[in-house]
Design an enzyme around this catalytic site. Structure first.
Site, short mmCIF file in Angstrom:
data_model
loop_
_atom_site.label_atom_id
_atom_site.label_comp_id
_atom_site.label_asym_id
_atom_site.label_seq_id
_atom_site.Cartn_x
_atom_site.Cartn_y
_atom_site.Cartn_z
N GLY A 100 8.56 37.80 -17.12
CA GLY A 100 7.98 37.70 -15.79
C GLY A 100 6.49 38.01 -15.90
N ARG A 101 6.22 39.29 -16.10
CA ARG A 101 4.84 39.79 -16.17
C ARG A 101 3.97 39.01 -17.16
NH1 ARG A 101 3.83 45.23 -14.99
NH2 ARG A 101 6.06 45.54 -15.29
N TYR B 70 3.73 41.58 -9.82
CA TYR B 70 4.16 42.76 -9.07
C TYR B 70 3.07 43.29 -8.12
CZ TYR B 70 7.81 42.42 -12.57
OH TYR B 70 8.80 41.94 -13.38
N CYS C 175 -3.62 54.77 5.59
CA CYS C 175 -3.74 56.16 6.05
C CYS C 175 -2.99 57.11 5.14
CB CYS C 175 -3.22 56.25 7.48
SG CYS C 175 -4.04 55.09 8.56
N ARG D 66 1.28 49.22 -7.35
CA ARG D 66 1.58 49.71 -8.70
C ARG D 66 0.89 51.03 -9.05
NH1 ARG D 66 0.43 47.49 -12.88
NH2 ARG D 66 2.26 48.11 -14.06
C1 LIG Z 1 12.34 42.30 -14.15
C2 LIG Z 1 13.26 41.58 -15.05
C3 LIG Z 1 12.74 40.72 -16.02
C4 LIG Z 1 11.27 40.50 -16.24
O1 LIG Z 1 10.58 41.63 -16.55
P1 LIG Z 1 9.02 41.53 -16.93
O2 LIG Z 1 8.68 42.89 -17.34
O3 LIG Z 1 8.31 41.09 -15.73
O4 LIG Z 1 8.92 40.54 -18.05
C5 LIG Z 1 13.65 40.04 -16.81
N1 LIG Z 1 14.98 40.19 -16.67
C6 LIG Z 1 15.50 41.02 -15.75
C7 LIG Z 1 16.96 41.13 -15.63
C8 LIG Z 1 14.66 41.74 -14.92
O5 LIG Z 1 15.19 42.57 -14.01
#
Ligand SMILES: *Cc1c(COP(=O)(O)O)cnc(C)c1O
Length: 427
Positions: free
Chosen positions: A283-284, A382, A352, A321
């Site tokens: 993801g990240r 995120y 606030c 974050r």
């Molecule tokens: C959040 C998540 C990811 C991705 O995580 P990243 O750190 O953003 O790469 C992949 N698989 C599962 C099951 C997740 O919950």
């Protein structure tokens, strides 16, 4: 401190003739004027390049983009166009993906507490597979099948019992975890036995995800080896090794590339049966460094002998974050992209709360002033997805830039949006 480090900026970032930072051929100062602030600016070519790198490294239909990092219709389509599958963890995420035109067969359903409705939605959409987290979910799948629902293709989420070097809130593979079937205590084997003899599901493989923002290759390889042994023992068709690859947020950090991550996973899975397909779920690493957030400085408060506070027009509502994980960020002034940064200040938001800090100890070029655009890089993951409208601050727009063209893919929230859920005659 010199100018902001290149490795924290989107691929297409460069300084133009005015000395301003440009992304995707668009001047950030012009973007701030045109779209207002705060605004998320994503380099579309950078997003596509990371998707392509992942597909080259792992194969088409083997990379599952974890949409919780950043999701809107445009991002769902982009990932699908580039040959990725989409990891959705709620009915809402599945809805956004389907609504964007992504077929259910390109979606993978996740979640540690999927409701019957969410499971039914996933089955109706004929998702690629459901990653089953626990025995209660198997009960719900049995009940759905008994009432006529289709047979689900399932992977079982396994907790391999490895602790990783990351923030405890995003560490998920250790024994003491809310996620998955524990390998060590025998739950994983009991789950396998149950799905193998079940008429309501088709057992296709096993899954693990050890945590997020992980930098150490040995954390991934350790988990992968445990999973390979289990997969070989079971003789499954599919193995998912999760996501979690970390990214650099601050100058001193350097993360492995997706390609390097793939190389260490390839080494760790060398003994895996050749007929088992390997999936990953980044993801990240796909989206984080593709974006910067543009803010405008609204107030500067000097406390001699203590510190300087620089307040911007966003904060914990567009980037929670720092508050959640104590995460570090950098900042720079896009109008003076190459200026040395010499002044220390705390960059705070407009909420606030004293805890509404974006950057605890930022360094800015001298001479910054109220009205200047201030940017924070590496805000593509995120941030937008975890944002809120706390204090009824309206959510920023998302702008994709590419080849000199900027297009709004999520518009700015309006005051009317803030009352759109109120039921008018309830007073
Ligand atoms: C959040 C998540 C990811 C991705 O995580 P990243 O750190 O953003 O790469 C992949 N698989 C599962 C099951 C997740 O919950």
């Amino acid at each position: 401190m010199s100018r902001i480090a290149k490795h924290l900026l989107p691929d297409s970032a460069k300084t133009n003739a005015l000395g301003h930072l440009e992304i995707g051929g668009c001047d950030l100062i012009s973007l701030a004027e045109k779209f207002g602030t705060p605004t998320f600016v994503y380099d579309e070519a950078h997003l596509r390049a990371r998707c392509q790198e992942a597909v080259r490294a792992f194969g088409k239909q083997r990379v599952v983009y974890a949409t919780k990092a950043f999701l809107c219709g445009a991002m769902a389509r982009l990932a699908y166009e580039e040959g990725l599958l989409l990891d959705v963890a709620t009915g809402g995420e599945l809805f956004v993906a389907l609504n964007a035109g992504v077929p259910g067969s390109a979606c993978v359903m996740h979640g540690n507490n999927k409701s019957t409705e969410e499971l039914k939605m996933a089955l109706d959409a004929e998702v690629q597979h459901i990653v089953v987290d626990n025995f209660d979910e198997l009960d719900r799948l049995d009940a759905l099948h008994a009432s006529g629902a289709k047979r689900a293709r399932v992977q079982l989420r396994i907790t391999p019992g490895v602790a990783v070097h990351t923030h405890e809130f995003v560490s998920t593979g250790q024994d003491d975890s809310k996620f998955g079937f524990n390998l060590r205590n025998g739950d994983a084997q009991r789950a396998v036995d149950r799905v193998r003899s079940s008429a309501s599901v088709e057992f296709v493989g096993i899954h693990c995800h050890i945590g997020s923002n992980v930098f150490a290759a040995e954390n991934f390889t350790q988990a992968a080896q445990i999973m390979v042994d289990f997969a070989n023992q079971l003789g499954v068709d599919e193995l998912t090794l999760g996501g979690g690859l970390g990214v650099a947020y601050i100058e001193s950090e350097h993360a492995p590339t997706i390609t390097q991550w793939a190389e260490s996973l390839a080494a760790a899975t060398a003994k895996l049966s050749k007929t088992t397909k390997v999936f990953v779920e980044p993801g990240r690493a796909i989206v984080a460094s593709a974006a910067v957030t543009l803010y405008r400085i609204g107030s500067i408060k000097q406390l001699p002998g203590i510190r300087t506070y620089v307040a911007v027009d966003g904060g914990m509502s567009d980037n929670p974050r720092p508050v959640l994980y104590d995460s570090g960020y950098e900042s720079f002034l896009p109008a003076r992209a190459d200026a040395d940064r010499t002044e220390r200040a705390r960059v705070v938001g407009k909420h606030c709360e004293s805890g509404d800090v974006l950057i605890n100890d930022a360094i800015l070029p001298s001479g910054y002033a109220v009205g200047d655009v201030l940017a924070t890089p590496v805000t593509g993951a995120y941030g937008h997805s975890m944002g809120s409208n706390y204090n009824k601050v309206t959510r920023p727009p998302v702008v994709f830039v590419r080849d000199g063209v900027a297009r709004v893919v999520v518009r700015r929230e309006t005051y009317s949006d803030l009352v759109s859920l109120d039921v008018a005659d309830s007073v």
